[in-house]
Motif scaffolding. Structure first.
Motif, mmCIF file in Angstrom:
data_model
loop_
_atom_site.group_PDB
_atom_site.id
_atom_site.type_symbol
_atom_site.label_atom_id
_atom_site.label_comp_id
_atom_site.label_asym_id
_atom_site.label_seq_id
_atom_site.Cartn_x
_atom_site.Cartn_y
_atom_site.Cartn_z
ATOM 1 N N MET A 1 8.252 70.709 22.289
ATOM 2 C CA MET A 1 8.532 72.010 21.693
ATOM 3 C C MET A 1 7.411 73.010 21.948
ATOM 4 N N GLY A 2 6.313 72.562 22.548
ATOM 5 C CA GLY A 2 5.189 73.449 22.818
ATOM 6 C C GLY A 2 4.250 73.644 21.658
ATOM 7 N N TRP A 3 4.394 72.820 20.613
ATOM 8 C CA TRP A 3 3.535 72.945 19.434
ATOM 9 C C TRP A 3 2.271 72.094 19.528
ATOM 10 N N ALA A 4 2.247 71.119 20.413
ATOM 11 C CA ALA A 4 1.071 70.251 20.547
ATOM 12 C C ALA A 4 0.472 70.418 21.937
ATOM 13 N N TYR A 5 -0.842 70.328 22.012
ATOM 14 C CA TYR A 5 -1.524 70.497 23.294
ATOM 15 C C TYR A 5 -2.793 69.643 23.342
ATOM 16 N N ALA A 6 -3.222 69.353 24.575
ATOM 17 C CA ALA A 6 -4.420 68.545 24.780
ATOM 18 C C ALA A 6 -5.670 69.388 24.552
ATOM 19 N N GLY B 1 -9.995 77.360 18.996
ATOM 20 C CA GLY B 1 -8.878 77.577 19.912
ATOM 21 C C GLY B 1 -9.253 77.527 21.378
ATOM 22 N N THR B 2 -10.347 76.847 21.696
ATOM 23 C CA THR B 2 -10.865 76.812 23.062
ATOM 24 C C THR B 2 -9.823 76.348 24.076
ATOM 25 N N CYS B 3 -9.042 75.338 23.722
ATOM 26 C CA CYS B 3 -8.094 74.733 24.668
ATOM 27 C C CYS B 3 -6.650 75.132 24.394
ATOM 28 N N ARG B 4 -6.463 76.114 23.542
ATOM 29 C CA ARG B 4 -5.111 76.481 23.091
ATOM 30 C C ARG B 4 -4.212 76.922 24.245
ATOM 31 N N HIS B 5 -4.790 77.553 25.230
ATOM 32 C CA HIS B 5 -3.997 78.080 26.350
ATOM 33 C C HIS B 5 -4.228 77.272 27.624
ATOM 34 N N GLY B 6 -4.667 76.035 27.438
ATOM 35 C CA GLY B 6 -4.915 75.164 28.588
ATOM 36 C C GLY B 6 -6.355 74.712 28.633
ATOM 37 N N LEU B 7 -6.580 73.552 29.207
ATOM 38 C CA LEU B 7 -7.938 73.016 29.296
ATOM 39 C C LEU B 7 -8.791 73.887 30.211
ATOM 40 N N PRO B 8 -9.962 74.292 29.757
ATOM 41 C CA PRO B 8 -10.866 75.041 30.639
ATOM 42 C C PRO B 8 -11.255 74.195 31.850
ATOM 43 N N PRO C 1 -8.773 65.928 28.990
ATOM 44 C CA PRO C 1 -8.133 65.847 27.662
ATOM 45 C C PRO C 1 -8.728 64.727 26.821
ATOM 46 N N ARG C 2 -8.945 65.022 25.556
ATOM 47 C CA ARG C 2 -9.452 64.032 24.602
ATOM 48 C C ARG C 2 -8.405 63.836 23.490
ATOM 49 N N ALA C 3 -8.390 64.730 22.564
ATOM 50 C CA ALA C 3 -7.448 64.651 21.446
ATOM 51 C C ALA C 3 -6.221 65.517 21.716
ATOM 52 N N LEU C 4 -5.219 65.383 20.839
ATOM 53 C CA LEU C 4 -4.075 66.288 20.819
ATOM 54 C C LEU C 4 -4.122 67.088 19.527
ATOM 55 N N ARG C 5 -3.882 68.381 19.641
ATOM 56 C CA ARG C 5 -3.867 69.256 18.463
ATOM 57 C C ARG C 5 -2.485 69.883 18.303
ATOM 58 N N VAL C 6 -2.185 70.295 17.065
ATOM 59 C CA VAL C 6 -0.946 71.018 16.798
ATOM 60 C C VAL C 6 -1.297 72.476 16.518
ATOM 61 N N ARG C 7 -0.501 73.372 17.035
ATOM 62 C CA ARG C 7 -0.726 74.798 16.835
ATOM 63 C C ARG C 7 -0.437 75.177 15.378
ATOM 64 N N ASP D 1 -6.110 74.999 14.581
ATOM 65 C CA ASP D 1 -5.252 73.942 15.124
ATOM 66 C C ASP D 1 -5.913 72.589 14.856
ATOM 67 N N PHE D 2 -5.157 71.660 14.276
ATOM 68 C CA PHE D 2 -5.775 70.397 13.853
ATOM 69 C C PHE D 2 -5.256 69.224 14.669
ATOM 70 N N ILE D 3 -5.981 68.125 14.605
ATOM 71 C CA ILE D 3 -5.726 66.960 15.453
ATOM 72 C C ILE D 3 -4.564 66.129 14.905
ATOM 73 N N ILE D 4 -3.670 65.720 15.818
ATOM 74 C CA ILE D 4 -2.602 64.803 15.440
ATOM 75 C C ILE D 4 -2.724 63.467 16.187
ATOM 76 N N ARG D 5 -3.476 63.459 17.287
ATOM 77 C CA ARG D 5 -3.840 62.190 17.932
ATOM 78 C C ARG D 5 -5.306 62.269 18.328
ATOM 79 N N ARG D 6 -6.064 61.301 17.855
ATOM 80 C CA ARG D 6 -7.502 61.338 18.013
ATOM 81 C C ARG D 6 -7.933 61.026 19.447
ATOM 82 N N ALA D 7 -9.208 61.290 19.727
ATOM 83 C CA ALA D 7 -9.745 61.035 21.063
ATOM 84 C C ALA D 7 -9.721 59.553 21.415
#
Length: 307
Positions: free
Chosen positions: A110-115, A138-145, A150-156, A182-188
């Protein structure tokens, strides 16, 4: 379903008919029950039984590095020794990993979670502090720099206030985007984060009422956010006062709070009842744990309406 090696006591109250109240007690097996967690179990139990509800037990065994061998069985034996009998089978969260992964995949689709490739140190260095610590910038909100892995997964999150009525605290409101980020839903380390797992498993067990300590009050808006995204129901919440140690800190396994002595269940229950402002019966030393609980039920006035 409990693992084959489970030593869960066998005498249970059994399933009840469909009910408008389904509660739960959900300890983590990071150590034995202490006085504070016994009080938490008692409040949850009394609230469910007062409303003729179902009371379930869930072992939240999703963090193996912090778990103690034998702690889950010890917790269940302690509940049993105090006649805090649960309904149905114990649910071990470790058996639910596939369901957690499916929920995470849904959020990604759905586009709500990102690496996210940020470390805790980098987030803290950004200097945006909130009530619970550093706010994710929000460093990685629009894609990994470039150069990030990728480490964790966050939800918007968003800045629309999330409101809920807590039966103890009244109206609670929080803007996750501003106050948490944005908070973590799957840890590193690949483990499912608590916020995601508890939402998925509360829905799976049909939990309608959550009774837990006030230290988890600030987690609730994050859980409601995930419930909305996943199309899951929101339970009624009650966050009760915590049992504190001599230093004024919350009793916890992390601060080495002593285990409840299962050889003295009557004294333990009377002490827990006193914390809740419940009178102890005369000649309580001659009672049974079950009769003490019946006495507590007769005098228990749950805070707020159960809804």
């Amino acid at each position: 379903m409990a693992p084959a090696t489970d030593t869960t006591p066998s005498h249970r109250t059994g399933e009840r008919p469909a009910n408008t109240y389904v509660g739960r007690f959900a300890p983590s097996p990071t150590g034995p029950l202490h006085r504070g967690s016994l009080v938490a179990a008692l409040i949850s139990f009394l609230d469910a039984r007062t409303h003729q509800g179902i009371w379930r037990v869930r072992i939240e065994d999703l963090d193996p590095p912090r778990e103690q061998p034998g702690a889950a069985a010890s917790i269940l034996r302690t509940l049993d020794a105090h006649a805090l009998y649960w309904d149905g089978d114990v649910l071990y969260q470790s058996t639910r990993r596939a369901a957690h992964a499916e929920a995470i995949a849904t959020l990604q689709q759905m586009g709500w979670a990102y690496a996210c490739g940020c470390t805790r140190r980098e987030i803290a260095a950004a200097g945006n502090m909130g009530r619970e610590g550093p706010i994710y910038p929000g460093t990685c909100r629009h894609g990994l720099p470039p150069g990030r892995r990728p480490r964790a997964l966050r939800v918007r999150t968003h800045n629309d206030p999330i409101h809920f009525h807590d039966r103890c605290h009244g109206l609670v409101s929080q803007c996750l985007g501003q106050e948490i980020g944005d908070f973590i839903i799957r840890r590193a380390d690949g483990l499912t984060a608590y916020q995601l797992a508890v939402v998925v498993d509360d829905a799976f067990q049909g939990i309608t009422h959550v009774v837990r300590g006030s230290d988890l009050l600030d987690s609730t808006t994050r859980q409601i956010h995930l419930q909305h995204l996943l199309g899951l129901p929101t339970p009624v919440y009650l966050h009760h006062a915590l049992v504190l140690g001599h230093s004024g800190d919350k009793l916890s396994k992390q601060t080495h709070a002593p285990a409840v002595n299962t050889a003295t269940p009557l004294a333990n229950l009377v002490q827990a009842m006193a914390f809740l402002g419940l009178p102890r019966p005369e000649n309580w030393q001659d009672a049974t744990p079950t009769s003490l609980l019946n006495h507590a039920l007769a005098h228990w006035s749950p805070p707020g309406a159960p809804a």
